[in-house]
Motif scaffolding. Structure first.
Motif, PDB file in Angstrom:
ATOM      1  N   GLU A  34      14.394  -4.183 -21.073  1.00 11.68           N
ATOM      2  CA  GLU A  34      15.326  -3.117 -21.458  1.00 11.68           C
ATOM      3  C   GLU A  34      15.332  -2.008 -20.406  1.00 11.68           C
ATOM      4  O   GLU A  34      16.386  -1.492 -20.026  1.00 11.68           O
ATOM      5  N   ARG A  35      14.142  -1.639 -19.916  1.00 13.99           N
ATOM      6  CA  ARG A  35      14.036  -0.615 -18.875  1.00 13.99           C
ATOM      7  C   ARG A  35      14.772  -1.033 -17.617  1.00 13.99           C
ATOM      8  O   ARG A  35      15.335  -0.221 -16.903  1.00 13.99           O
ATOM      9  N   LEU A  36      14.729  -2.317 -17.319  1.00 11.50           N
ATOM     10  CA  LEU A  36      15.298  -2.821 -16.071  1.00 11.50           C
ATOM     11  C   LEU A  36      16.789  -3.117 -16.179  1.00 11.50           C
ATOM     12  O   LEU A  36      17.378  -3.712 -15.288  1.00 11.50           O
ATOM     13  N   GLY A  37      17.411  -2.676 -17.271  1.00 16.23           N
ATOM     14  CA  GLY A  37      18.831  -2.947 -17.472  1.00 16.23           C
ATOM     15  C   GLY A  37      19.711  -2.451 -16.342  1.00 16.23           C
ATOM     16  O   GLY A  37      20.713  -3.078 -16.001  1.00 16.23           O
ATOM     17  N   ASN A  38      19.382  -1.291 -15.760  1.00 15.92           N
ATOM     18  CA  ASN A  38      20.161  -0.732 -14.659  1.00 15.92           C
ATOM     19  C   ASN A  38      19.607  -1.108 -13.297  1.00 15.92           C
ATOM     20  O   ASN A  38      20.014  -0.532 -12.287  1.00 15.92           O
ATOM     21  N   LYS A  57      14.803 -10.936  13.239  1.00 14.91           N
ATOM     22  CA  LYS A  57      13.395 -10.579  13.350  1.00 14.91           C
ATOM     23  C   LYS A  57      12.582 -11.385  12.333  1.00 14.91           C
ATOM     24  O   LYS A  57      13.114 -11.995  11.409  1.00 14.91           O
ATOM     25  N   SER A  58      11.287 -11.347  12.478  1.00  9.23           N
ATOM     26  CA  SER A  58      10.407 -12.114  11.597  1.00  9.23           C
ATOM     27  C   SER A  58      10.119 -11.399  10.277  1.00  9.23           C
ATOM     28  O   SER A  58       9.408 -11.926   9.424  1.00  9.23           O
ATOM     29  N   LEU A  59      10.671 -10.193  10.108  1.00  7.02           N
ATOM     30  CA  LEU A  59      10.432  -9.427   8.889  1.00  7.02           C
ATOM     31  C   LEU A  59      10.925 -10.183   7.661  1.00  7.02           C
ATOM     32  O   LEU A  59      12.078 -10.622   7.601  1.00  7.02           O
ATOM     33  N   ASN A  60      10.054 -10.338   6.689  1.00  2.75           N
ATOM     34  CA  ASN A  60      10.400 -11.026   5.450  1.00  2.75           C
ATOM     35  C   ASN A  60      10.203 -10.062   4.279  1.00  2.75           C
ATOM     36  O   ASN A  60       9.107  -9.566   4.054  1.00  2.75           O
ATOM     37  N   ILE A  61      11.272  -9.791   3.547  1.00  4.71           N
ATOM     38  CA  ILE A  61      11.228  -8.870   2.421  1.00  4.71           C
ATOM     39  C   ILE A  61      10.819  -9.624   1.155  1.00  4.71           C
ATOM     40  O   ILE A  61      11.344 -10.699   0.866  1.00  4.71           O
ATOM     41  N   SER A  62       9.886  -9.067   0.399  1.00  2.84           N
ATOM     42  CA  SER A  62       9.487  -9.653  -0.882  1.00  2.84           C
ATOM     43  C   SER A  62      10.497  -9.276  -1.963  1.00  2.84           C
ATOM     44  O   SER A  62      11.251  -8.308  -1.826  1.00  2.84           O
ATOM     45  N   ASP A  63      10.515 -10.043  -3.056  1.00  8.54           N
ATOM     46  CA  ASP A  63      11.382  -9.716  -4.184  1.00  8.54           C
ATOM     47  C   ASP A  63      11.040  -8.320  -4.712  1.00  8.54           C
ATOM     48  O   ASP A  63       9.876  -7.929  -4.768  1.00  8.54           O
ATOM     49  N   PHE A  64      12.058  -7.578  -5.131  1.00 13.81           N
ATOM     50  CA  PHE A  64      11.827  -6.281  -5.766  1.00 13.81           C
ATOM     51  C   PHE A  64      13.051  -5.910  -6.599  1.00 13.81           C
ATOM     52  O   PHE A  64      14.123  -6.487  -6.453  1.00 13.81           O
ATOM     53  N   PHE A  65      12.850  -4.937  -7.491  1.00 10.45           N
ATOM     54  CA  PHE A  65      13.940  -4.395  -8.293  1.00 10.45           C
ATOM     55  C   PHE A  65      14.363  -3.057  -7.708  1.00 10.45           C
ATOM     56  O   PHE A  65      13.521  -2.244  -7.331  1.00 10.45           O
ATOM     57  N   ILE A  66      15.682  -2.811  -7.665  1.00 11.86           N
ATOM     58  CA  ILE A  66      16.181  -1.510  -7.233  1.00 11.86           C
ATOM     59  C   ILE A  66      17.281  -1.081  -8.193  1.00 11.86           C
ATOM     60  O   ILE A  66      18.030  -1.908  -8.715  1.00 11.86           O
ATOM     61  N   CYS A  67      17.352   0.217  -8.461  1.00 14.09           N
ATOM     62  CA  CYS A  67      18.337   0.709  -9.411  1.00 14.09           C
ATOM     63  C   CYS A  67      19.749   0.595  -8.844  1.00 14.09           C
ATOM     64  O   CYS A  67      19.973   0.848  -7.655  1.00 14.09           O
TER      65      CYS A  67
END
Length: 305
Positions: A34-38, A57-67
């Motif tokens: 519910e908190r992550l709805g937005n 580039k070799s930069l690899n982004i991990s999974d994340f939540f953003i509003c």
């Protein structure tokens, strides 16, 4: 009849079993959903947007939540019990006192907040929602690495990387999300090659559209200001206003060949006051961590935890 009773008994048993599984852990998960709805889950990987400095580039982004949206004045007030913003409805304070959840300007982004204000907000919001704070904030210990003579705050702030609380995005995370992550189409702005479709900036954020050269006096007389969040079209991930409305603080120290590291913090995105080139996703900006402006706010994110 006997078969019917057996079926009924088994149905009750299954239902009871399902209810028993909705214990504290499952309840916490439901509350988290519910908190992550937005929030948008940004699937990690390397940069697909060919216009990014990180591409190839070799930069690899991990999974994340953003509003999806910049933090609003209501969200700020609910946590901090104040509203530092310059652009709020003229009746805002009266309405807050009578009805904290229903004042006009709910959807205006909060501004006039420093980087320090933002990390404090992240921790307080985390605590309020039962999450583990992401930041360790020591207000009594000066950060000896901070070499900025104009920063008279210099709190020592470190991170709890395993915490599930709210935080500012890193600059790389911010740009990855703004460029659409794995769905990126290499747009110039966040979600389009047409700045007016995705961003509020000096040309379109007032009573009428402006032309000619940037002029503060013209902008002021035109009543330019921050706009309610989410009123332009979103980018490929469904995230709004990353190219323009208010500028957004990131976690990182700003580093380049012309500036000392660990002296100013990164700001990304365009703002209602800025020029069109500031809305381009290649544009980077920096500011003293203790500075506040009416075109600068924040967007929060969380790890997958």
């Amino acid at each position: 009849m006997k078969k019917l009773l057996i079926i009924l008994f088994l149905s009750i048993l299954v239902a009871g079993s399902a209810c028993s599984q909705a214990g504290p852990n499952n309840q916490e998960k439901l509350e988290d959903q519910e908190r992550l709805g937005n929030f948008v889950l940004v699937k990690g990987g390397t940069f697909k947007n060919t216009k990014s400095k990180y591409y190839g580039k070799s930069l690899n982004i991990s999974d994340f939540f953003i509003c999806r949206y910049e933090v609003t004045q209501k969200e700020w007030f609910d946590v901090m019990k104040n509203n530092p913003s310059e652009f709020k409805d003229k009746n805002w304070q009266v309405e807050v006192e009578s009805n904290p959840s229903g004042f006009k300007g709910n959807n205006l982004p909060v501004e006039m907040v420093s980087w320090y204000d933002c990390v404090e907000y992240c921790n307080k919001r985390s605590i309020k929602e039962g999450l583990k704070p992401y930041y360790n904030i020591n207000t009594d210990k000066k950060d000896l690495k901070n070499k900025n003579d104009n920063d008279n705050v210099k709190w020592t702030v470190t991170t709890n990387i395993k915490a599930n609380g709210y935080r500012l995005p890193t600059e790389a995370e911010w740009e990855y999300a703004a460029r659409g992550g794995q769905m990126g189409k290499s747009y110039k702005y966040s979600g389009s090659d047409d700045v007016n479709k995705v961003a509020w900036y000096w040309v379109n954020s007032g009573d009428r559209n402006l032309t000619g050269f940037w002029s503060y006096s013209v902008i002021k007389s035109n009543n330019n200001r921050a706009k309610p969040v989410g009123t332009k079209i979103p980018n490929e991930l469904g995230i709004y206003d990353m190219s323009g409305n208010i500028r957004e603080w990131c976690w990182d120290w700003y580093e380049d060949l012309d500036s000392n590291s660990e002296s100013v913090r990164v700001i990304r995105g365009g703002g209602w006051l800025g020029d069109g080139f500031c809305c381009e996703l290649s544009f980077r900006d920096k500011w003293n961590a203790n500075s506040r402006g009416n075109d600068t706010g924040l967007r929060v994110c969380r790890g997958e935890a």
